[in-house]
Design a protein around this motif. Structure first.
Motif, PDB file in Angstrom:
ATOM      1  N   ILE A 158       0.839  -1.204   0.000  1.00 39.88           N
ATOM      2  CA  ILE A 158       0.000   0.000   0.000  1.00 39.88           C
ATOM      3  C   ILE A 158       0.874   1.255   0.000  1.00 39.88           C
ATOM      4  CG2 ILE A 158      -1.621   1.337   1.404  1.00 39.88           C
ATOM      5  CD1 ILE A 158      -2.830  -1.371   2.269  1.00 39.88           C
ATOM      6  N   SER A 159       1.930   1.229   0.823  1.00 37.21           N
ATOM      7  CA  SER A 159       2.829   2.375   0.910  1.00 37.21           C
ATOM      8  C   SER A 159       3.536   2.629  -0.424  1.00 37.21           C
ATOM      9  CB  SER A 159       3.863   2.136   2.014  1.00 37.21           C
ATOM     10  OG  SER A 159       4.826   3.172   2.034  1.00 37.21           O
ATOM     11  N   ASP A 160       4.097   1.569  -1.027  1.00 34.67           N
ATOM     12  CA  ASP A 160       4.827   1.730  -2.294  1.00 34.67           C
ATOM     13  C   ASP A 160       3.891   2.111  -3.435  1.00 34.67           C
ATOM     14  OD1 ASP A 160       7.073   1.139  -0.917  1.00 34.67           O
ATOM     15  OD2 ASP A 160       7.589  -0.687  -2.002  1.00 34.67           O
ATOM     16  N   ASN A 161       2.686   1.578  -3.423  1.00 31.44           N
ATOM     17  CA  ASN A 161       1.719   1.927  -4.468  1.00 31.44           C
ATOM     18  C   ASN A 161       1.362   3.414  -4.402  1.00 31.44           C
ATOM     19  OD1 ASN A 161      -0.047   0.957  -6.652  1.00 31.44           O
ATOM     20  ND2 ASN A 161      -1.703   1.569  -5.289  1.00 31.44           N
ATOM     21  N   SER A 162       1.269   3.942  -3.183  1.00 27.76           N
ATOM     22  CA  SER A 162       0.992   5.366  -3.007  1.00 27.76           C
ATOM     23  C   SER A 162       2.146   6.207  -3.557  1.00 27.76           C
ATOM     24  CB  SER A 162       0.781   5.670  -1.522  1.00 27.76           C
ATOM     25  OG  SER A 162       0.620   7.052  -1.309  1.00 27.76           O
ATOM     26  N   LYS A 163       3.382   5.770  -3.318  1.00 27.46           N
ATOM     27  CA  LYS A 163       4.554   6.484  -3.831  1.00 27.46           C
ATOM     28  C   LYS A 163       4.561   6.492  -5.361  1.00 27.46           C
ATOM     29  CE  LYS A 163       7.615   5.294   0.066  1.00 27.46           C
ATOM     30  NZ  LYS A 163       6.814   4.334   0.812  1.00 27.46           N
ATOM     31  N   VAL A 164       4.260   5.333  -5.947  1.00 30.36           N
ATOM     32  CA  VAL A 164       4.232   5.216  -7.418  1.00 30.36           C
ATOM     33  C   VAL A 164       3.156   6.131  -7.996  1.00 30.36           C
ATOM     34  CG1 VAL A 164       3.692   3.661  -9.337  1.00 30.36           C
ATOM     35  CG2 VAL A 164       5.183   2.875  -7.482  1.00 30.36           C
ATOM     36  N   ASN A 165       1.999   6.170  -7.344  1.00 25.84           N
ATOM     37  CA  ASN A 165       0.898   7.013  -7.836  1.00 25.84           C
ATOM     38  C   ASN A 165       1.248   8.495  -7.783  1.00 25.84           C
ATOM     39  OD1 ASN A 165      -0.801   4.908  -8.500  1.00 25.84           O
ATOM     40  ND2 ASN A 165      -1.813   4.865  -6.510  1.00 25.84           N
TER      41      ASN A 165
END
Length: 437
Positions: A158-165
């Motif tokens: 969830i954390s990395d997906n937020s960074k990518v977004n």
């Protein structure tokens, strides 16, 4: 030597001729692709513009761009001749690059046309870039997040997906290739995040760390050549800012212990969980909530840390045993959770476990604010402060090697760095000696 603008004029004349024939005779065949060298400005997100030299390929009314370089100002571009001017010190090299890429695109289109093979503008650009570069940054990022979910590391996913977004939102380009991620782009991204004022410097560095991780992965996959790597000594450098770790002292812990709270209430339960973590050297809240009665054998606790999967065995202090007795009456079976937050969770569903831990953590942190007020503590208290508090009180009372075991750190250097936040006696004494006049 044929200039680019002369070639383009020939293309324009050729296209005008064929279009006239199509209109006059109603010929039903595909229109030939066109090529154009141009300056393609783009907002830098800070009120300015980036001047990108590009070759545009148009086929069946669809366009795709091959970006070659960025110019410092519009004065470095001759729009009529479609060349970089002498205002740019590297104009000779850049113009040679433009001619070379233009010729390659032209040859490839002629080859497709001669063999009557269908193609798109995107195919032409991808083929010129090289097959390996058709794998985009966000494709690699998506695969990364999927792998984290498969490994049931939902918190990090969830954390990395937020960074990518956040990076996707800034670039606005789902097809961003790795060799397009250069120092200029990353610096603009960093300034963009800083301008928001809601993103901490550490959060910005963490996003750049993820981009660097994915870039290194792409290099190993052969997706991009290392020569494009934008990180390093003379490029983008990532330096995590120092964070201030403040823990409670002995008197503040005693005040929390001595609060007159009615057992069975939410606030008393919050205190129990906080002190349970503190008494066991600051065990992380997720690990505390996952603990089961079966993890306790003859007054010893055996558990596996969620962060690094280290197996831990530790003797239970008397204060921990006293807390356990409060919850023992609710024990249903040996593999039942000690604390109630996960009793109704689906242990086989990592997402459900993560969601319930996250909800419980938020609830505990809200209650700890009330506990701080009741105990007249002017520091912000969260679940993680239990770990900082143990470090603060431990100070230099025991050897660092022993603290390493208590903290479950993989390396002593981690313990040294962490404990350095709480050992102030030497510097305090030195300052006192200097000012004692």
């Amino acid at each position: 030597m044929l200039k680019i603008n002369e070639k383009h004029k020939k293309y324009d004349l050729c296209m005008t001729f064929w279009l006239s024939l199509f209109v006059i005779f109603g010929l039903n065949i595909h229109i030939m692709a066109t090529i154009k060298v141009l300056l393609h400005p783009k907002s830098d997100g800070l009120g300015g513009k980036i001047f990108r030299v590009a070759i545009r390929v148009t086929k069946d009314r669809k366009q795709n761009y091959l970006y070659l370089t960025n110019l410092n100002s519009i004065d470095e571009w001759d729009d009529q001749a479609r060349v970089v001017t002498s205002e740019n010190p590297k104009h000779h090299q850049l113009n040679r690059l433009i001619r070379k890429k233009f010729d390659s695109i032209e040859d490839l289109i002629l080859e497709y046309e001669a063999t009557k093979k269908s193609f798109t503008a995107r195919q032409i650009i991808d083929e010129i870039k090289g097959v390996t570069e058709t794998v985009t940054f966000f494709q690699v990022a998506d695969e990364h997040v999927k792998n984290l979910r498969k490994a049931k590391k939902h918190n990090r996913a969830i954390s990395d997906n937020s960074k990518v977004n956040s990076f996707l939102e800034f670039t606005g380009n789902e097809n961003l290739t790795f060799n397009e991620i250069d120092e200029t782009l990353l610096n603009r991204f960093k300034y963009h995040l800083q301008a928001k004022e809601t993103v901490s410097e550490r959060s910005i560095m963490n996003i750049l760390i993820l981009i660097r991780l994915l870039y290194n992965r792409a290099i190993k996959m052969g997706v991009v050549d290392r020569k494009y790597y934008p990180f390093g000594t003379d490029k983008i450098r990532i330096k995590l800012p120092e964070t201030l770790k403040i823990g409670l002292d002995e008197s503040e812990i005693r005040r929390i212990e001595n609060l007159d709270l009615q057992e069975g209430t939410t606030i008393a339960h919050t205190r129990n969980v906080f002190l349970f973590s503190f008494y066991l050297a600051g065990i992380r809240i997720a690990d505390v909530l996952k603990m089961k009665w079966s993890d306790i054998k003859q007054d010893r606790l055996y558990y596996k840390m969620g962060k690094n999967n280290k197996v831990v065995s530790i003797k239970l202090p008397e204060k921990v045993i006293s807390i356990l007795e409060i919850y023992r009456k609710d024990q249903k079976k040996g593999n039942d959770y000690i604390f109630p937050e996960l009793k109704n969770a689906n242990a086989k569903d990592a997402r459900d476990m993560y969601a319930k831990i996250k909800t419980a953590t938020k609830k505990f942190n809200n209650n700890l604010s009330d506990i701080a007020e009741l105990a007249e503590i002017d520091k912000k208290i969260t679940n993680h402060i239990a770990r900082h508090s143990f470090g603060n009180i431990a100070g230099d009372k025991v050897p660092l090697q022993m603290l390493q075991k208590l903290y479950r750190h993989g390396h002593l250097t981690t313990t040294i760095g962490y404990q350095g936040n709480f050992i102030h006696k030497d510097t305090d004494d030195a300052l006192e000696k200097i000012l004692n006049f």
